[in-house]
Design an enzyme around this catalytic site. Structure first.
Site, PDB file in Angstrom:
ATOM      1  N   CYS A   2       0.844  -1.181   0.000  1.00 39.04           N
ATOM      2  CA  CYS A   2       0.000   0.000   0.000  1.00 39.04           C
ATOM      3  C   CYS A   2       0.885   1.237   0.000  1.00 39.04           C
ATOM      4  CB  CYS A   2      -0.943   0.086   1.186  1.00 39.04           C
ATOM      5  SG  CYS A   2      -2.142  -1.231   1.278  1.00 39.04           S
ATOM      6  N   ARG A  27       3.820  -0.322  -4.879  1.00 33.48           N
ATOM      7  CA  ARG A  27       3.554  -0.858  -3.538  1.00 33.48           C
ATOM      8  C   ARG A  27       2.210  -1.586  -3.477  1.00 33.48           C
ATOM      9  NH1 ARG A  27       6.922   1.435   0.276  1.00 33.48           N
ATOM     10  NH2 ARG A  27       5.499   0.761   1.901  1.00 33.48           N
ATOM     11  N   TRP A  76      -2.727  -2.672  -1.732  1.00 31.31           N
ATOM     12  CA  TRP A  76      -2.450  -4.106  -1.861  1.00 31.31           C
ATOM     13  C   TRP A  76      -3.330  -4.755  -0.806  1.00 31.31           C
ATOM     14  CZ3 TRP A  76      -0.779  -8.340   0.917  1.00 31.31           C
ATOM     15  CH2 TRP A  76      -0.375  -9.445   0.159  1.00 31.31           C
ATOM     16  N   ASN A 102      -1.789   1.891   5.865  1.00 28.31           N
ATOM     17  CA  ASN A 102      -0.901   0.819   5.392  1.00 28.31           C
ATOM     18  C   ASN A 102      -0.560  -0.034   6.601  1.00 28.31           C
ATOM     19  OD1 ASN A 102       1.084  -0.739   4.188  1.00 28.31           O
ATOM     20  ND2 ASN A 102       2.652   0.835   4.358  1.00 28.31           N
ATOM     21  N   GLY A 103      -0.780  -1.356   6.509  1.00 30.65           N
ATOM     22  CA  GLY A 103      -0.476  -2.236   7.645  1.00 30.65           C
ATOM     23  C   GLY A 103      -1.711  -2.999   8.081  1.00 30.65           C
ATOM     24  N   GLU A 487      17.134 -17.824  -7.968  1.00 35.26           N
ATOM     25  CA  GLU A 487      16.771 -16.456  -8.353  1.00 35.26           C
ATOM     26  C   GLU A 487      16.226 -16.416  -9.790  1.00 35.26           C
ATOM     27  OE1 GLU A 487      16.130 -13.829  -6.974  1.00 35.26           O
ATOM     28  OE2 GLU A 487      16.345 -12.256  -8.465  1.00 35.26           O
ATOM     29  N   LYS A 491      12.509 -15.023 -10.563  1.00 36.96           N
ATOM     30  CA  LYS A 491      12.277 -13.921 -11.501  1.00 36.96           C
ATOM     31  C   LYS A 491      11.294 -14.372 -12.570  1.00 36.96           C
ATOM     32  CE  LYS A 491      13.503 -11.374  -9.999  1.00 36.96           C
ATOM     33  NZ  LYS A 491      14.088 -10.806  -8.827  1.00 36.96           N
ATOM     34  N   GLU A 494       7.606 -14.907 -11.188  1.00 32.68           N
ATOM     35  CA  GLU A 494       6.878 -13.735 -10.698  1.00 32.68           C
ATOM     36  C   GLU A 494       6.431 -12.799 -11.820  1.00 32.68           C
ATOM     37  OE1 GLU A 494       8.880 -10.912  -8.070  1.00 32.68           O
ATOM     38  OE2 GLU A 494      10.798 -11.448  -8.957  1.00 32.68           O
ATOM     39  N   HIS A 510      17.077 -37.133  -6.989  1.00 33.49           N
ATOM     40  CA  HIS A 510      16.315 -37.524  -5.804  1.00 33.49           C
ATOM     41  C   HIS A 510      14.834 -37.210  -5.960  1.00 33.49           C
ATOM     42  CE1 HIS A 510      20.055 -38.467  -3.798  1.00 33.49           C
ATOM     43  NE2 HIS A 510      20.534 -37.359  -4.336  1.00 33.49           N
ATOM     44  N   LYS A 609       5.865  -4.259  -4.168  1.00 33.45           N
ATOM     45  CA  LYS A 609       7.318  -4.151  -4.052  1.00 33.45           C
ATOM     46  C   LYS A 609       7.809  -4.327  -2.623  1.00 33.45           C
ATOM     47  CE  LYS A 609      11.373  -2.813  -5.741  1.00 33.45           C
ATOM     48  NZ  LYS A 609      12.014  -3.948  -6.384  1.00 33.45           N
TER      49      LYS A 609
HETATM   50  C1  F6R Z   1      11.469 -10.492  -6.082  1.00 35.11           C
HETATM   51  C2  F6R Z   1      11.422  -9.494  -5.029  1.00 35.11           C
HETATM   52  C3  F6R Z   1      11.090  -9.932  -3.661  1.00 35.11           C
HETATM   53  C4  F6R Z   1      11.928  -9.153  -2.632  1.00 35.11           C
HETATM   54  C5  F6R Z   1      11.477  -9.520  -1.207  1.00 35.11           C
HETATM   55  C6  F6R Z   1      12.328  -8.840  -0.155  1.00 35.11           C
HETATM   56  O1  F6R Z   1      11.843  -9.947  -7.290  1.00 35.11           O
HETATM   57  O2  F6R Z   1      11.633  -8.332  -5.267  1.00 35.11           O
HETATM   58  O3  F6R Z   1      11.251 -11.299  -3.508  1.00 35.11           O
HETATM   59  O4  F6R Z   1      13.268  -9.471  -2.818  1.00 35.11           O
HETATM   60  O5  F6R Z   1      10.146  -9.139  -1.033  1.00 35.11           O
HETATM   61  O6  F6R Z   1      12.232  -7.450  -0.239  1.00 35.11           O
HETATM   62  P1  F6R Z   1      13.286  -6.518   0.446  1.00 35.11           P
HETATM   63  O7  F6R Z   1      14.601  -6.763  -0.192  1.00 35.11           O
HETATM   64  O8  F6R Z   1      12.780  -5.135   0.220  1.00 35.11           O
HETATM   65  O9  F6R Z   1      13.335  -6.894   1.909  1.00 35.11           O
END
Ligand code: F6R
Length: 614
Positions: A2, A27, A76, A102-103, A487, A491, A494, A510, A609
């Protein structure tokens, strides 16, 4: 999660709010809304809409010009489905109070029942509406908007941030923060508030971060900050922001993610230039006492989420190799409930781009309570983890707007590679000539990153076109390449919404090898290294079962190339820095497959984010 904004000044308020929300849309983008007061009407003007910000924009009439104060929100969803009714701002029945939130308000069920018993009607399914109803209820008792705001907050449990306006104080914006980011922007005869600084960059570089349990009252000409419990005024010191508004724009790229991928050479350069002086690694934010503590630590725990967790996994290899200290890596949401065994000889490193991730913050509190020394590896200046950890190292990636993390990951890897060299130097376990040659190599990484991005782009596009309709992908790596496999798969899933799974290559036999047939693309991260031979054997096993091999390998590795349908090449490099190069083709692969599938690359569904709820 949010995004919230607020404004007090004499600008036309709605465009200011919309611009702020646009910067914060990463956000959350389930719904958005604004509420404003012009100082003449006693009723608040509010408009909100389901879906992305563009839907709200389309509904706002060009004639809705309001000068005065206002608040805005991009959501969000946590409590209540994403629809117009549950969108923020929430208003009371008479439309005299409005709040954005937010929260999570943890005791909202009980508070709602109590307010309903008093005859108050709720319109939404959210926990957020409690805040506005409580505020107006408290105001009815005291006729004091500021004190009513404080009393309302005192009754709510949880971690949250609020921004609110009310008819009784048409020049004032009320703000509160507890464990959710809030930053106040100081202007000339105008003041701003937002969830993070990217929303303020167009207006001011002078900001004030609220601490937990502080509330603020903003008008066009003043900002006052108070302690929630004591009501006492708190002195504050503004911070200067180094980021520019251009950094937070697309700069001609179709998506932020692509722009951020191509910013990575500069990011690597920035980290190197900031940290390396005369072949020694230095940290501007660590004092000699903290360095002494680092010298003495017995064990390191790295705690983080998502992409930052993968940076933590790679860091384990780096630190164990160069500093010979045992490192355990955990995802924050597991660590905090694991009753971790910690004492003053332990170092807990929290890696976080935003510095606001709720689970990582909770892990930080847990570690501090148990007496460990805590170190934040953080991108966002002044964020909560940066301020609450015992020490902080900034990663200097600049603002990252694309929801899928790219350049922040590269900055974390480069920072941690240098940190491992530093620890090795500090503890006297890394030989001088080895440390010198690693630093020499570090100086070249930025050029290597550039070379991979330039030389591999077309091949990756071609490969994406061939495979973008496949429904399953597997990513494999060993050692330093294992975090890259995880990773790459993260990527991919997502932003493409296609299933992708990362495994340690040795684990294939396994179980997961049962997945392999002639339709399965398997991305094998196999640069030349001391374990490449083992990886080559795994590749043979996959080929024997007709799996399609797409590899990331070292330039000139013809043996790997022969076994691969596609091979993306990286320059030869020490294992320490190889995760910085091997992930690059995987970022681009995910990007192009997502675009070909028509996905919203910068705002993938269901994501936000900064994950500020647990
Ligand atoms: C994936 C991504 C998330 C963040 C995770 C941690 O592309 O961006 O997996 O890495 O939410 O976020 P931070 O680094 O802000 O604690």
């Amino acid at each position: 999660m949010c995004g919230i904004v607020g404004y007090a000044g004499d600008k036309d308020v709605i465009p200011v709010l919309l611009k702020g929300l646009q910067a914060l849309e990463y956000r959350g983008y389930d719904s958005s809304g604004v509420a404003c007061l012009n100082g003449k009407d006693s009723r608040i003007f509010s408009i909100k809409e389901e879906g992305k910000l563009e839907n709200l924009r389309a509904r706002i009439d060009g004639d809705s010009k309001i000068k005065g104060i206002g608040i805005g929100h991009t959501r969000w969803a946590t409590h209540g489905v994403p629809n117009q009714m549950n969108a923020h701002p929430h208003l009371d029945e008479k439309e005299q109070f409005a709040i954005v939130h937010n929260g999570i308000i943890e005791n909202y069920v009980q508070l709602r029942a109590e307010l309903e018993e008093k005859g108050i009607h709720f319109k939404s399914d959210t926990d957020s509406e409690i805040a506005v109803q409580l505020w107006q209820y408290e105001f009815a008792q005291s006729q004091d908007a500021q004190e009513a705001f404080r009393k309302a907050i005192l009754q709510m449990r949880g971690r949250f941030a609020f921004v609110g306006i009310c008819h009784d104080a048409p020049g004032h914006v009320y703000v509160f923060r507890r464990s959710n980011p809030i930053v106040i922007g100081l202007g000339k005869e105008e003041n701003f508030v937002a969830s993070d600084v990217t929303a303020l960059l167009d207006y001011t570089k002078d900001v004030v971060y609220l601490d937990d349990n502080e509330y603020a009252v903003l008008s066009a000409s003043s900002v006052e900050v108070y302690n929630l419990e004591t009501k006492e005024k708190v002195d504050f010191k503004p911070t200067k922001i180094e980021w520019s508004s251009e950094q937070a724009q697309k700069g001609g790229y179709p998506h932020f993610m692509l722009k951020e991928i191509y910013e990575q050479p500069a990011v690597v350069d920035a980290v190197f230039n900031k940290r390396v002086v005369d072949h020694m690694v230095e940290w501007d934010t660590l004092d000699s006492k903290q360095e002494e503590l680092l010298k003495q630590v017995h064990k390191i725990h790295i705690v983080s989420c998502g992409t930052a967790y993968h940076a933590g996994l790679a860091s384990k290899y780096m630190i164990e190799e160069n500093a010979r200290i045992s490192v355990e890596v955990s995802v924050s949401s597991e660590f905090r409930y694991s009753d971790p065994i910690l004492d003053k000889n332990d170092l807990v490193i929290l890696i976080s781009q935003s510095g606001e991730t709720a689970d990582t913050l909770a892990a930080l509190s847990e570690a501090k309570e148990r007496g460990a020394f805590t170190l934040g590896i953080v991108n966002v200046l002044g964020s909560t983890i940066a301020r609450e950890a015992d020490a902080v190292i900034y990663t200097h990636a600049g603002p990252e707007i694309g929801v899928a993390s790219t350049k922040a990951y590269i900055a974390q890897l480069m920072t941690m590679a240098l940190f491992s060299i530093y620890l090795g130097q500090l503890r006297g376990v890394l030989k001088e000539d080895r440390s010198k040659s690693l630093i020499d190599e570090a100086a070249e990484v930025s050029n290597d990153v550039k070379r991979v991005l330039e030389s591999q782009a077309e091949l990756i596009k071609k490969c994406s076109k061939e495979f973008y309709e496949r429904k399953d992908f597997v990513y494999l790596g060993r050692g330093y390449d294992f975090p890259t496999a995880l990773e790459g798969a993260l990527k991919f899933k997502e932003i493409t919404y296609t299933h992708a799974h990362g495994y340690a290559a040795g684990e294939m036999k396994h179980g997961p090898i049962a997945l392999v047939d002639e339709n399965l693309p398997i991305i094998c991260i196999a640069p030349q290294s001391k374990i490449q031979e083992k990886m080559m054997s795994n590749i043979e096993e996959l080929r024997a079962r007709k799996g399609i091999i797409i590899s990331v390998g070292t330039e000139g590795d013809t043996a790997l190339k022969e076994k691969s349908a596609y091979m993306f090449e990286i320059p030869a490099i020490s294992a320490l820095f190889s995760p910085i190069l091997t992930v690059l083709p995987l970022q681009l692969l995910a990007y192009h497959v997502a675009v070909l599938n028509g996905r919203d690359v910068d705002k993938p569904r269901n994501l936000a984010k900064s994950v500020t709820v647990e």
